[in-house]
Design a protein around this motif. Structure first.
Motif, mmCIF file in Angstrom:
data_model
loop_
_atom_site.group_PDB
_atom_site.id
_atom_site.type_symbol
_atom_site.label_atom_id
_atom_site.label_comp_id
_atom_site.label_asym_id
_atom_site.label_seq_id
_atom_site.Cartn_x
_atom_site.Cartn_y
_atom_site.Cartn_z
ATOM 1 N N PRO A 65 46.175 63.407 41.102
ATOM 2 C CA PRO A 65 45.135 62.327 41.448
ATOM 3 C C PRO A 65 45.096 61.777 42.833
ATOM 4 C CG PRO A 65 46.338 62.194 39.432
ATOM 5 C CD PRO A 65 47.082 63.429 40.051
ATOM 6 N N ALA A 114 40.450 61.334 37.977
ATOM 7 C CA ALA A 114 41.740 62.412 37.966
ATOM 8 C C ALA A 114 42.998 61.909 37.161
ATOM 9 C CB ALA A 114 42.149 62.798 39.299
ATOM 10 N N ARG A 115 43.415 60.736 37.212
ATOM 11 C CA ARG A 115 44.273 59.979 36.424
ATOM 12 C C ARG A 115 44.126 59.969 34.897
ATOM 13 N NH1 ARG A 115 47.082 54.610 37.816
ATOM 14 N NH2 ARG A 115 45.324 53.971 36.390
#
Length: 122
Positions: A65, A114-115
């Motif tokens: 991320p 992304a996390r």
């Protein structure tokens, strides 16, 4: 989704832009043509960070991320520069004071996405 090449190229772009801008600005008072020093150093730093992202850093799943957020910063700055160049009426709205916060928001959004969807990123 294989985001490794996207992250590697974006991190290299971000590193190139940041190192070149900082070094050129720092040397501007001492060297008349400070970009002659800043550009090659930025290229080397960008290439090194892109290669490191591709070969080593992408293997650490917790770093993905952060890498994608960093990549998004460079892509957003490049997009703002492209819009400023290709759309003449937009030039009065685009400056460093507007481009950097926009790129930061894009980087934070990419990091959070992304996390959140870390299992989908390979």
């Amino acid at each position: 989704m294989n985001a490794r090449p996207v992250a590697a190229l974006g991190v290299a772009l971000t590193t190139f832009l940041v190192v070149t801008a900082l070094l050129t600005d720092l040397l501007a008072a001492r060297i008349a043509f400070s970009a002659i020093v800043g550009l090659p150093v930025g290229l080397v730093a960008g290439a090194a960070s892109g290669i490191a992202t591709w070969t080593r850093l992408w293997g650490v799943s917790r770093a993905r991320p952060h890498l994608l957020g960093t990549a998004a910063f460079g892509y957003a700055l490049l997009a703002v520069a492209a819009v400023s160049y290709s759309v003449p009426p937009a030039r009065r709205f685009v400056s460093v004071e507007t481009a950097v916060p926009f790129a930061a928001v894009c980087a934070i959004a990419a990091f959070l996405l992304a996390r959140r969807y870390a299992t989908r990123i390979a």
